[in-house]
Scaffold this motif. Structure first.
Motif: not given
Length: 394
Positions: A79-85, A184-189
């Protein structure tokens, strides 16, 4: 068969999954462990998360390198639960070792990379690959999917989703350095909270062909990414749609409407479905309306004889659907059950998100599929602008 699963990333979300799998606990509730899954290993680079693991899941092997965990022989699935990149990168690392993959949303940050992941998954049909689109297991949306698949409201004319219940205080964005950043996240909401609804939107109504979006970046929160979005879409049949979301509406609204030529569906607060059915298509009713009926309508008499209404109400606890996805994934790996959220479908919601971002950056309507190279180029520009702004603040 019990599936031995490892978790990459035991931050806020990953530790919740770990706690449920190991201890049967979720937010103080006794949920029981996940049938068919055994937590066999966890991985994180944080010393703080390592300390948490030593205390809360002491006998579960802990790794600081995901490759070492994947090569350990301890797990059948991950199960991959890391920052999105990192989602597609780590998913492909697992697939390369013939390990089944459940990936947290979103599938990634940009579709060009997610296509690589999907292509690898397609080359390994013996592996199960799923997305954590938990709201596909929400009884309300399962009922809504059933209604839409039955064509009860006919051909779609318009869809509207106003979803502003994603309120986040300023302190939320200080929890992690990567959160709410382009790098780090590639975007917001759109990339963090709204993927739940964007996936449901396309799952229920299909993919749009054109997108026009107005996004505000750091308008009400001290962040570089979007915190307020209004988007208009067009579908292949000429139908239109609107999607509005933000993180600064403390009162919040969740209202989803789907208008068809034979009726309308209204979803209120993700707890109630109101189904309004016409006894014929709207066009036929319009063409055949008698003069007397027209007078009655204009005098406020309505057309109650051509519209019927059904109401379906649900009492759902947000979050429990995550565990239904975990159970479904375990059953798919062990018994070949059909996945409720196949991993290859993750690119659909991300395509819409990328289109919204690109439209707002360019100030114009964009068509799907988008120009992926242009999107990546513009994303890199945003990352560079962010770095410059941080350097100036330092």
């Amino acid at each position: 068969m019990t599936v031995k699963i490892g978790i990459i990333g035991i931050g806020q979300q990953g530790s919740m999954y770990a706690s449920v799998m190991k201890n049967g606990k979720f937010m103080g509730m006794d949920t029981g462990t996940v049938e068919g899954l055994e937590l066999a290993a966890v991985c994180d680079i944080s010393e703080e998360r390592k300390a948490w693991a030593e205390k809360e899941i002491a006998d579960v092997p802990f790794f600081t390198n995901h490759i070492e965990m994947l090569d350990s022989g301890l797990i059948d699935a991950v199960l991959v639960v890391t920052p999105h990149y990192f989602h597609p990168v780590m998913a492909m690392d697992a697939m390369d070792r013939d390990i089944h993959v459940l990936c947290d949303k979103p599938a990634g940050v940009y579709t060009k990379k997610v296509k690589e992941m999907n292509e690898m998954a397609a080359s390994k049909p013996h592996l199960k690959f799923a997305m954590m689109f938990n709201q596909r297991m929400n009884p309300l949306y399962l009922k809504l999917k059933e209604l839409m698949d039955s064509d009860v409201i006919g051909s779609i004319r318009r869809t509207n989703w106003l979803i502003t219940t994603w309120w986040r205080p300023e302190g939320y964005y200080q929890m992690s350095d990567w959160r709410a950043t382009w790098e780090g996240e590639g975007g917001g909401v759109l990339i963090n909270q709204a993927p739940h609804q964007i996936d449901l939107w396309q799952w229920l109504c299909g993919m749009p062909t054109k997108v026009t979006a107005k996004a505000a970046y750091g308008s009400h929160r001290n962040i570089a990414v979007e915190d307020d979005v209004t988007a208009l879409v067009e579908y292949e049949n000429g139908a239109t749609g609107a999607f509005i979301t933000c993180v600064h509406d403390l009162a919040g609204t969740d209202r989803f409407e789907i208008l068809g030529d034979k009726g309308k569906i209204i979803v209120e607060d993700s707890k109630k479905i109101i189904l309004k059915k016409l006894n014929d298509t709207e066009q036929n009713i319009s063409n055949n309306l008698s003069f007397e009926d027209m007078k009655r309508l204009f005098m406020g008499g309505g057309l109650g004889d051509v519209i019927s209404e059904e109401v379906f109400e649900f009492d759902n606890v947000w979050g429990l659907q995550h565990f239904d996805v975990l159970k479904n994934f375990a059953a798919a790996v062990s018994d070949g059950a059909e996945l409720v959220a196949p991993g290859a479908e993750g690119i659909k919601a991300l395509s819409i998100t990328n289109a919204m971002h690109l439209s707002s950056w360019l100030g114009e309507e964009v068509s799907l599929p988008i120009d992926e190279d242009l999107y990546f180029e513009k994303l890199q520009e945003k990352i560079e602008e962010e770095k410059i702004a941080k350097a100036q603040e330092a």
